[in-house]
Design a protein around this motif. Structure first.
Motif, PDB file in Angstrom:
ATOM      1  N   VAL A  25     -95.294 -49.981  -6.612  1.00 43.79           N
ATOM      2  CA  VAL A  25     -94.497 -49.084  -5.802  1.00 43.79           C
ATOM      3  C   VAL A  25     -94.871 -47.738  -5.716  1.00 43.79           C
ATOM      4  CG1 VAL A  25     -92.364 -50.506  -6.127  1.00 43.79           C
ATOM      5  CG2 VAL A  25     -92.771 -48.347  -7.586  1.00 43.79           C
ATOM      6  N   GLY A  26     -94.450 -47.130  -4.603  1.00 42.67           N
ATOM      7  CA  GLY A  26     -94.751 -45.467  -4.391  1.00 42.67           C
ATOM      8  C   GLY A  26     -93.474 -44.918  -5.258  1.00 42.67           C
ATOM      9  N   ILE A  27     -94.082 -44.003  -6.102  1.00 42.93           N
ATOM     10  CA  ILE A  27     -93.261 -43.075  -6.920  1.00 42.93           C
ATOM     11  C   ILE A  27     -93.733 -41.716  -6.999  1.00 42.93           C
ATOM     12  CG2 ILE A  27     -94.630 -43.463  -8.913  1.00 42.93           C
ATOM     13  CD1 ILE A  27     -91.947 -44.011 -10.500  1.00 42.93           C
ATOM     14  N   THR A  28     -92.612 -40.634  -7.289  1.00 44.82           N
ATOM     15  CA  THR A  28     -93.235 -39.291  -7.416  1.00 44.82           C
ATOM     16  C   THR A  28     -93.140 -38.884  -8.867  1.00 44.82           C
ATOM     17  OG1 THR A  28     -91.999 -38.974  -5.162  1.00 44.82           O
ATOM     18  CG2 THR A  28     -92.589 -37.044  -6.931  1.00 44.82           C
ATOM     19  N   LEU A  29     -94.296 -38.291  -9.411  1.00 46.48           N
ATOM     20  CA  LEU A  29     -94.218 -38.135 -10.764  1.00 46.48           C
ATOM     21  C   LEU A  29     -93.582 -36.648 -10.850  1.00 46.48           C
ATOM     22  CD1 LEU A  29     -97.758 -39.252 -11.591  1.00 46.48           C
ATOM     23  CD2 LEU A  29     -95.737 -40.202 -12.103  1.00 46.48           C
ATOM     24  N   GLU A  30     -92.774 -36.453 -11.867  1.00 44.49           N
ATOM     25  CA  GLU A  30     -92.159 -34.839 -11.954  1.00 44.49           C
ATOM     26  C   GLU A  30     -92.274 -34.715 -13.305  1.00 44.49           C
ATOM     27  OE1 GLU A  30     -88.128 -34.103 -10.878  1.00 44.49           O
ATOM     28  OE2 GLU A  30     -87.911 -33.269 -13.256  1.00 44.49           O
ATOM     29  N   TRP A  31     -93.276 -33.440 -13.359  1.00 49.36           N
ATOM     30  CA  TRP A  31     -93.705 -32.770 -14.672  1.00 49.36           C
ATOM     31  C   TRP A  31     -92.793 -31.784 -15.010  1.00 49.36           C
ATOM     32  CZ3 TRP A  31     -99.633 -32.780 -16.244  1.00 49.36           C
ATOM     33  CH2 TRP A  31     -99.832 -32.630 -17.617  1.00 49.36           C
ATOM     34  N   HIS A  32     -92.255 -31.865 -16.032  1.00 47.53           N
ATOM     35  CA  HIS A  32     -91.143 -30.760 -16.365  1.00 47.53           C
ATOM     36  C   HIS A  32     -91.526 -30.106 -17.818  1.00 47.53           C
ATOM     37  CE1 HIS A  32     -87.377 -28.940 -15.199  1.00 47.53           C
ATOM     38  NE2 HIS A  32     -87.334 -28.621 -16.606  1.00 47.53           N
ATOM     39  N   ILE A  33     -91.775 -28.771 -18.026  1.00 50.05           N
ATOM     40  CA  ILE A  33     -91.895 -28.401 -19.401  1.00 50.05           C
ATOM     41  C   ILE A  33     -90.966 -27.377 -19.353  1.00 50.05           C
ATOM     42  CG2 ILE A  33     -93.410 -26.882 -20.518  1.00 50.05           C
ATOM     43  CD1 ILE A  33     -95.832 -28.444 -19.211  1.00 50.05           C
ATOM     44  N   THR A  34     -90.362 -27.452 -20.592  1.00 52.83           N
ATOM     45  CA  THR A  34     -89.222 -26.617 -21.138  1.00 52.83           C
ATOM     46  C   THR A  34     -89.700 -25.722 -22.233  1.00 52.83           C
ATOM     47  OG1 THR A  34     -88.249 -27.972 -22.102  1.00 52.83           O
ATOM     48  CG2 THR A  34     -87.486 -27.706 -20.011  1.00 52.83           C
ATOM     49  N   ASP A  35     -89.227 -24.233 -22.491  1.00 53.02           N
ATOM     50  CA  ASP A  35     -89.360 -23.431 -23.712  1.00 53.02           C
ATOM     51  C   ASP A  35     -88.602 -23.696 -24.875  1.00 53.02           C
ATOM     52  OD1 ASP A  35     -87.140 -22.215 -23.143  1.00 53.02           O
ATOM     53  OD2 ASP A  35     -88.056 -20.413 -22.386  1.00 53.02           O
ATOM     54  N   GLN A  36     -88.244 -22.827 -25.752  1.00 58.29           N
ATOM     55  CA  GLN A  36     -87.699 -22.903 -26.897  1.00 58.29           C
ATOM     56  C   GLN A  36     -86.249 -22.792 -26.423  1.00 58.29           C
ATOM     57  OE1 GLN A  36     -89.904 -20.679 -26.395  1.00 58.29           O
ATOM     58  NE2 GLN A  36     -88.663 -18.765 -26.579  1.00 58.29           N
ATOM     59  N   ASP A  44     -84.839 -24.298 -23.756  1.00 60.76           N
ATOM     60  CA  ASP A  44     -84.703 -25.259 -22.621  1.00 60.76           C
ATOM     61  C   ASP A  44     -84.594 -24.851 -21.299  1.00 60.76           C
ATOM     62  OD1 ASP A  44     -84.706 -27.586 -24.160  1.00 60.76           O
ATOM     63  OD2 ASP A  44     -82.517 -27.341 -24.747  1.00 60.76           O
ATOM     64  N   ALA A  45     -85.077 -23.595 -21.070  1.00 57.79           N
ATOM     65  CA  ALA A  45     -85.396 -22.926 -19.891  1.00 57.79           C
ATOM     66  C   ALA A  45     -86.608 -23.619 -19.257  1.00 57.79           C
ATOM     67  CB  ALA A  45     -85.523 -21.523 -19.951  1.00 57.79           C
ATOM     68  N   THR A  46     -86.684 -23.761 -18.011  1.00 56.34           N
ATOM     69  CA  THR A  46     -87.821 -24.355 -17.179  1.00 56.34           C
ATOM     70  C   THR A  46     -89.040 -23.392 -17.193  1.00 56.34           C
ATOM     71  OG1 THR A  46     -86.633 -25.688 -15.688  1.00 56.34           O
ATOM     72  CG2 THR A  46     -88.736 -25.337 -15.051  1.00 56.34           C
ATOM     73  N   VAL A  47     -90.279 -23.957 -17.957  1.00 57.65           N
ATOM     74  CA  VAL A  47     -91.420 -23.109 -17.799  1.00 57.65           C
ATOM     75  C   VAL A  47     -92.104 -23.621 -16.548  1.00 57.65           C
ATOM     76  CG1 VAL A  47     -93.523 -22.696 -18.754  1.00 57.65           C
ATOM     77  CG2 VAL A  47     -91.460 -22.908 -20.381  1.00 57.65           C
ATOM     78  N   LEU A  48     -92.228 -25.051 -16.210  1.00 61.05           N
ATOM     79  CA  LEU A  48     -92.749 -25.291 -14.887  1.00 61.05           C
ATOM     80  C   LEU A  48     -92.106 -26.532 -14.324  1.00 61.05           C
ATOM     81  CD1 LEU A  48     -95.156 -27.598 -15.363  1.00 61.05           C
ATOM     82  CD2 LEU A  48     -96.267 -25.816 -16.333  1.00 61.05           C
ATOM     83  N   CYS A  49     -92.524 -26.922 -13.289  1.00 62.19           N
ATOM     84  CA  CYS A  49     -91.998 -28.070 -12.776  1.00 62.19           C
ATOM     85  C   CYS A  49     -92.735 -28.567 -11.581  1.00 62.19           C
ATOM     86  CB  CYS A  49     -90.420 -28.444 -12.451  1.00 62.19           C
ATOM     87  SG  CYS A  49     -89.900 -29.538 -11.819  1.00 62.19           S
ATOM     88  N   ALA A  50     -93.600 -29.828 -11.485  1.00 57.80           N
ATOM     89  CA  ALA A  50     -94.327 -30.053 -10.483  1.00 57.80           C
ATOM     90  C   ALA A  50     -94.047 -31.371 -10.308  1.00 57.80           C
ATOM     91  CB  ALA A  50     -95.965 -30.016 -10.974  1.00 57.80           C
ATOM     92  N   LEU A  51     -94.245 -31.690  -8.794  1.00 56.38           N
ATOM     93  CA  LEU A  51     -94.010 -32.959  -8.284  1.00 56.38           C
ATOM     94  C   LEU A  51     -95.385 -33.417  -7.623  1.00 56.38           C
ATOM     95  CD1 LEU A  51     -90.611 -32.534  -6.247  1.00 56.38           C
ATOM     96  CD2 LEU A  51     -90.959 -33.573  -8.411  1.00 56.38           C
TER      97      LEU A  51
END
Length: 146
Positions: free
Chosen positions: A120-131, A133-140
């Motif tokens: 299937v088609g899917i979107t990869l979501e890469w989410h990185i958080t800090d100590q 739990d604040a978002t450092v980065l998020c990419a689709l």
């Protein structure tokens, strides 16, 4: 142009050309590039039953003591967990924790894709958080499992 500057220019072009297109999913950090296998156009074609090398390069916008990496597959906007690393700092390719604001960091992970994953088609979501739990980065990254 000297030979050295020519070689450096070619290296720069090859690193830019091999980056995977991505979109921002709600962060204000400095995401420099994302690589999903050898994908350089969307959707990224990913073979089921394979392991896909993924890499992200970014700059810390504030001090980071520790980080967690989470990769989800979004199918009809439902997140399916694909990978989780709560010890991301010990796996850095470049840079280390604690990271100072402005420091460039590179992290890589090998993403196993199950053979029984639907084609299937899917979107990869890469989410990185800090100590905190604040978002450092998020990419689709749109992908197609084959």
């Amino acid at each position: 142009m000297t030979v050295l500057s020519g070689v450096l220019w070619l290296l720069l072009l090859s690193s830019v050309a091999s980056a995977t297109p991505f979109s921002n999913c709600g962060f204000t950090g400095a995401l420099l590039d994302v690589k999903v296998g050898d994908c350089d156009h969307l959707p990224c074609v990913i073979k089921r039953g394979s392991t896909v090398p993924m890499q992200v390069r970014f700059k810390a916008v504030q001090e980071i003591v520790s980080m967690k990496s989470m990769i989800f597959g979004l199918l009809d906007n439902i997140p399916i967990p694909l990978d989780y690393d709560n010890q991301m700092c010990s796996q850095m390719l470049a840079g280390r924790c604690p990271a100072k604001a402005g420091q460039e960091l590179t992290y890589a992970v090998d993403l196993p894709v199950a053979a029984d994953m639907p084609a299937v088609g899917i979107t990869l979501e890469w989410h990185i958080t800090d100590q905190h739990d604040a978002t450092v980065l998020c990419a689709l990254v749109p992908a197609q499992f084959t």
